[in-house]
Design an enzyme around this catalytic site. Structure first.
Site, PDB file in Angstrom:
ATOM      1  N   GLU A 179      -2.382   5.109   2.710  1.00 43.06           N
ATOM      2  CA  GLU A 179      -2.244   3.675   2.385  1.00 43.06           C
ATOM      3  C   GLU A 179      -3.558   3.018   1.964  1.00 43.06           C
ATOM      4  OE1 GLU A 179      -0.899   5.149   5.031  1.00 43.06           O
ATOM      5  OE2 GLU A 179       1.263   4.819   4.865  1.00 43.06           O
ATOM      6  N   ASP A 235       0.776  -1.243   0.000  1.00 43.02           N
ATOM      7  CA  ASP A 235       0.000   0.000   0.000  1.00 43.02           C
ATOM      8  C   ASP A 235       0.805   1.290   0.000  1.00 43.02           C
ATOM      9  OD1 ASP A 235       1.107   0.049   2.506  1.00 43.02           O
ATOM     10  OD2 ASP A 235      -0.716  -0.535   3.552  1.00 43.02           O
TER      11      ASP A 235
HETATM   12  C1  UD1 Z   1       6.449   5.262   3.832  1.00 42.28           C
HETATM   13  C2  UD1 Z   1       5.084   4.796   3.280  1.00 42.28           C
HETATM   14  C3  UD1 Z   1       4.291   4.091   4.375  1.00 42.28           C
HETATM   15  C4  UD1 Z   1       5.102   2.976   5.003  1.00 42.28           C
HETATM   16  C5  UD1 Z   1       6.422   3.543   5.503  1.00 42.28           C
HETATM   17  C6  UD1 Z   1       7.279   2.428   6.051  1.00 42.28           C
HETATM   18  C7  UD1 Z   1       3.967   6.147   1.585  1.00 42.28           C
HETATM   19  C8  UD1 Z   1       3.186   7.354   1.314  1.00 42.28           C
HETATM   20  N1  UD1 Z   1       4.343   5.969   2.861  1.00 42.28           N
HETATM   21  O1  UD1 Z   1       6.225   6.280   4.801  1.00 42.28           O
HETATM   22  O2  UD1 Z   1       3.111   3.539   3.796  1.00 42.28           O
HETATM   23  O3  UD1 Z   1       4.361   2.424   6.073  1.00 42.28           O
HETATM   24  O4  UD1 Z   1       7.123   4.164   4.410  1.00 42.28           O
HETATM   25  O5  UD1 Z   1       8.342   2.909   6.812  1.00 42.28           O
HETATM   26  O6  UD1 Z   1       4.259   5.377   0.702  1.00 42.28           O
HETATM   27  N2  UD1 Z   1      13.679   9.056   4.978  1.00 42.28           N
HETATM   28  C9  UD1 Z   1      15.060   9.019   4.997  1.00 42.28           C
HETATM   29  N3  UD1 Z   1      15.688   7.815   4.738  1.00 42.28           N
HETATM   30  C10 UD1 Z   1      15.009   6.676   4.507  1.00 42.28           C
HETATM   31  C11 UD1 Z   1      13.611   6.712   4.525  1.00 42.28           C
HETATM   32  C12 UD1 Z   1      12.955   7.916   4.744  1.00 42.28           C
HETATM   33  O7  UD1 Z   1      15.725  10.025   5.218  1.00 42.28           O
HETATM   34  O8  UD1 Z   1      15.644   5.635   4.290  1.00 42.28           O
HETATM   35  C13 UD1 Z   1      12.994  10.353   5.201  1.00 42.28           C
HETATM   36  C14 UD1 Z   1      13.132  11.278   3.989  1.00 42.28           C
HETATM   37  O9  UD1 Z   1      13.233  12.595   4.443  1.00 42.28           O
HETATM   38  C15 UD1 Z   1      11.816  11.049   3.235  1.00 42.28           C
HETATM   39  C16 UD1 Z   1      10.877  10.911   4.419  1.00 42.28           C
HETATM   40  O10 UD1 Z   1      11.602  10.149   5.386  1.00 42.28           O
HETATM   41  O11 UD1 Z   1      11.468  12.099   2.358  1.00 42.28           O
HETATM   42  C17 UD1 Z   1       9.532  10.303   4.129  1.00 42.28           C
HETATM   43  O12 UD1 Z   1       9.638   9.075   3.414  1.00 42.28           O
HETATM   44  P1  UD1 Z   1       8.309   8.459   2.682  1.00 42.28           P
HETATM   45  O13 UD1 Z   1       8.660   7.149   2.099  1.00 42.28           O
HETATM   46  O14 UD1 Z   1       7.720   9.479   1.779  1.00 42.28           O
HETATM   47  O15 UD1 Z   1       7.301   8.290   3.869  1.00 42.28           O
HETATM   48  P2  UD1 Z   1       7.328   7.366   5.139  1.00 42.28           P
HETATM   49  O16 UD1 Z   1       6.785   8.153   6.270  1.00 42.28           O
HETATM   50  O17 UD1 Z   1       8.667   6.748   5.269  1.00 42.28           O
END
Ligand code: UD1
Ligand code: UDP
Length: 374
Positions: free
Chosen positions: A133, A97
Site C-alpha cells: 500500500e 492505496d
Molecule cells: C486488498 C488490498 C488492501 C486492502 C484490502 C481491503 C491490494 C494489494 N490489497 O487486500 O490494500 O486493505 O484489500 O480488504 O490492493 N477474496 C474473495 N472475495 C472477496 C475479496 C477477496 O474471495 O470479495 C479473496 C480472493 O481469493 C482474492 C484474495 O482474497 O484473490 C485477495 O484479494 P486482494 O484484493 O488481492 O487482497 P486483499 O488481501 O483483499
C-alpha cells in the site's frame, strides 16, 4: 458543457469511501458521472454496492482466487483501456492505496484524463510497510493532478514530496461521510437486516464484546499466528468476554485463522459482515483489535478504543489523540493492553473519547466544490 467523471474502485474499503462521492456526483447536473468497478474484490465489494444502492456502469469482474499482484496489476491496466476510451472522461477518481488505485491511476494517465486522488498523502515513508500500500499511494500521488487529503498532516506529507500546494485540498476523510449515512440508515425504525438479527442470536451482549479483524499482507504468516495466539489467551483468561472475528476472505488469512481459532467457546469466527451489520456491531463493541485502516478511522466517531496490530502507521492522528494504540504483533503486548482495557475502567474511559480527527462528514461536498471551481 458538462464535464465527465469516471469514478473507479475495486475493494471493499474503496467502495465504502467512494460511495458518498458517487451518490452526490450522480445528483449533480454539472457532471456526467460514470462508475467503474475493477472488482478486485467480489463478494466484499457487492455487499457495499447493495447497501449504498450503486449500480456500476462498468464491472471488470477481475477477482481471481488467491490472486497475485503481478497479474492483478497487469489486467487492471489492460482492462481499463476500453473503459477509458468509451467514457473519455475529463476526470478520473481513484482512492487510497490499493492495486486498483495505482493501476487505474497509470491507465488514466495514459488516457490523458486529469487524475483526482481521494485520501491522498497518507505516508509511513517506508515502502515495505504496509506492503504494497505505501508504494501504491506514493506512486498514485506522483500520478495524480489533484490531491484530496483527509488531514493537515497528509497535506504536509505531499508538500514534502514537492506537490503543488494549489492542487491539494484538505477535506477530511470520506469514510466519515459514509459512516454518518450508514449509521442513520441502520438506526432507522424500518431498517431490517438479517445479519444483525443473526448477531443478536450469536453474541451475548451482557458480556464485553471484542471485535477483531485482520488482513494486512505483511502480517500474513508469523504476525497472524501471534495475533491468533493472543486472542486465544484473551478468550481463555476472560470467559466474561465474547470475541467476534469476521474473517477476511483472503485464503492467506482465512486458512490460518480458522485452523488456529476454531472450537473456542467464546471466539466466534464469522464471514465478513456487510457494512450495515459491521457498523452496528462496532457500536455495540467494547473494544476493537484490528490492522484495518478504515476501522481505525471510523472507531473514534463511535468512541471505541482500538488496538492496532501493526508496527508502523500512516494514520498517527488518532494515536496522538489517544484513542488508538499501536500494539504491534507481539502476543504478550496484545494480551497486556487488552487486559488493561478490560480491567482498568479509568484507562478505558481515557481512550474512548468521542472525537474524530479524520473528518466531519463533509469531505465529499468539499471535493465536489473544488472540482466545480476548476
Ligand atoms: C486488498 C488490498 C488492501 C486492502 C484490502 C481491503 C491490494 C494489494 N490489497 O487486500 O490494500 O486493505 O484489500 O480488504 O490492493 N477474496 C474473495 N472475495 C472477496 C475479496 C477477496 O474471495 O470479495 C479473496 C480472493 O481469493 C482474492 C484474495 O482474497 O484473490 C485477495 O484479494 P486482494 O484484493 O488481492 O487482497 P486483499 O488481501 O483483499
Ligand atoms: N468492514 C465491513 N465488514 C467487515 C469488516 C470491515 O464492512 O467484516 C468495513 C469497515 O467498516 C471499514 C472497511 O470495511 O469501513 C475496512 O475495510 P478493510 O479493513 O478490509 O480495509 P482497509 O481499510 O484496511 O484498507
Amino acid at each position: 458543457m458538462s464535464k465527465t467523471n469516471l469514478i473507479v474502485f475495486g475493494t471493499r474499503p474503496e467502495a465504502i469511501k467512494m460511495a458518498p462521492l458517487v451518490q452526490k456526483f450522480l445528483k449533480n447536473k454539472n457532471f456526467e458521472t460514470k462508475v467503474c468497478v475493477t472488482a478486485q474484490h467480489r463478494e466484499m465489494l457487492d455487499q457495499v454496492l447493495d447497501f449504498f444502492e450503486i449500480t456500476p456502469d462498468f464491472d471488470l469482474d477481475l477477482m481471481r482466487p488467491n490472486q497475485n499482484l503481478y497479474s492483478l496489476t497487469a489486467t487492471i491496466i489492460e482492462n481499463m483501456k476500453s473503459v477509458l476510451e468509451e467514457v473519455n472522461p475529463d476526470y478520473v477518481y481513484v482512492h487510497g492505496d490499493t492495486t486498483t488505485s495505482m493501476a487505474v491511476g497509470i491507465a488514466a494517465f495514459y488516457s490523458g484524463a486529469k487524475i483526482c486522488h481521494v485520501e491522498a498523502g497518507l505516508r509511513t515513508f517506508d515502502r515495505q510497510y504496509p506492503f504494497p500500500e505505501e508504494f501504491n499511494r506514493q506512486l498514485t500521488g506522483k500520478i495524480a493532478d489533484y490531491h484530496f487529503s483527509p488531514t493537515e498532516l497528509s497535506k504536509k506529507n505531499l508538500l514534502v514530496e514537492n506537490t503543488k500546494e494549489e492542487n491539494i485540498l484538505v477535506t477530511g476523510n470520506t469514510v466519515i461521510d459514509a459512516l454518518l449515512y450508514g449509521i442513520e440508515k441502520v438506526n432507522a425504525k424500518n431498517f431490517k437486516d438479517e445479519e444483525i438479527e443473526n448477531l443478536k442470536l450469536l453474541l451475548n451482549f451482557q458480556k464485553k464484546i471484542i471485535l477483531v479483524t485482520g488482513h494486512r499482507r505483511e502480517n500474513h504468516g508469523d504476525g497472524l499466528i501471534n495475533i491468533c495466539a493472543a486472542l486465544k489467551t484473551i478468550a481463555q483468561n476472560n470467559p466474561e468476554v465474547d470475541i467476534i472475528y469476521p474473517v477476511h476472505l483472503n485464503p492467506n488469512v482465512k486458512g490460518p485463522v480458522n485452523e488456529l481459532l476454531s472450537g473456542i467457546e467464546n471466539i466466534h469466527l464469522v464471514a465478513p459482515l456487510a457494512y450495515p451489520a459491521f457498523i452496528w456491531l462496532m457500536e455495540k463493541s467494547y473494544l476493537i483489535i484490528t490492522d484495518s485502516g478504515g476501522i481505525q478511522e471510523e472507531a473514534p466517531s463511535l468512541g471505541k478504543p482500538v488496538l492496532v496490530t501493526r508496527t508502523t502507521t500512516e494514520r498517527p492522528e488518532a494515536v496522538e489523540e489517544g484513542t488508538v494504540i499501536l500494539v504491534g504483533i507481539d502476543s504478550n503486548r496484545i494480551i497486556e493492553e487488552t487486559d488493561k482495557l478490560l480491567n482498568n475502567i479509568e484507562y478505558y474511559n481515557g481512550m474512548s473519547m468521542l472525537h474524530n480527527p479524520y473528518g466531519d462528514g463533509k469531505a465529499t461536498e468539499r471535493i465536489i466544490k473544488f472540482i466545480e471551481a476548476l
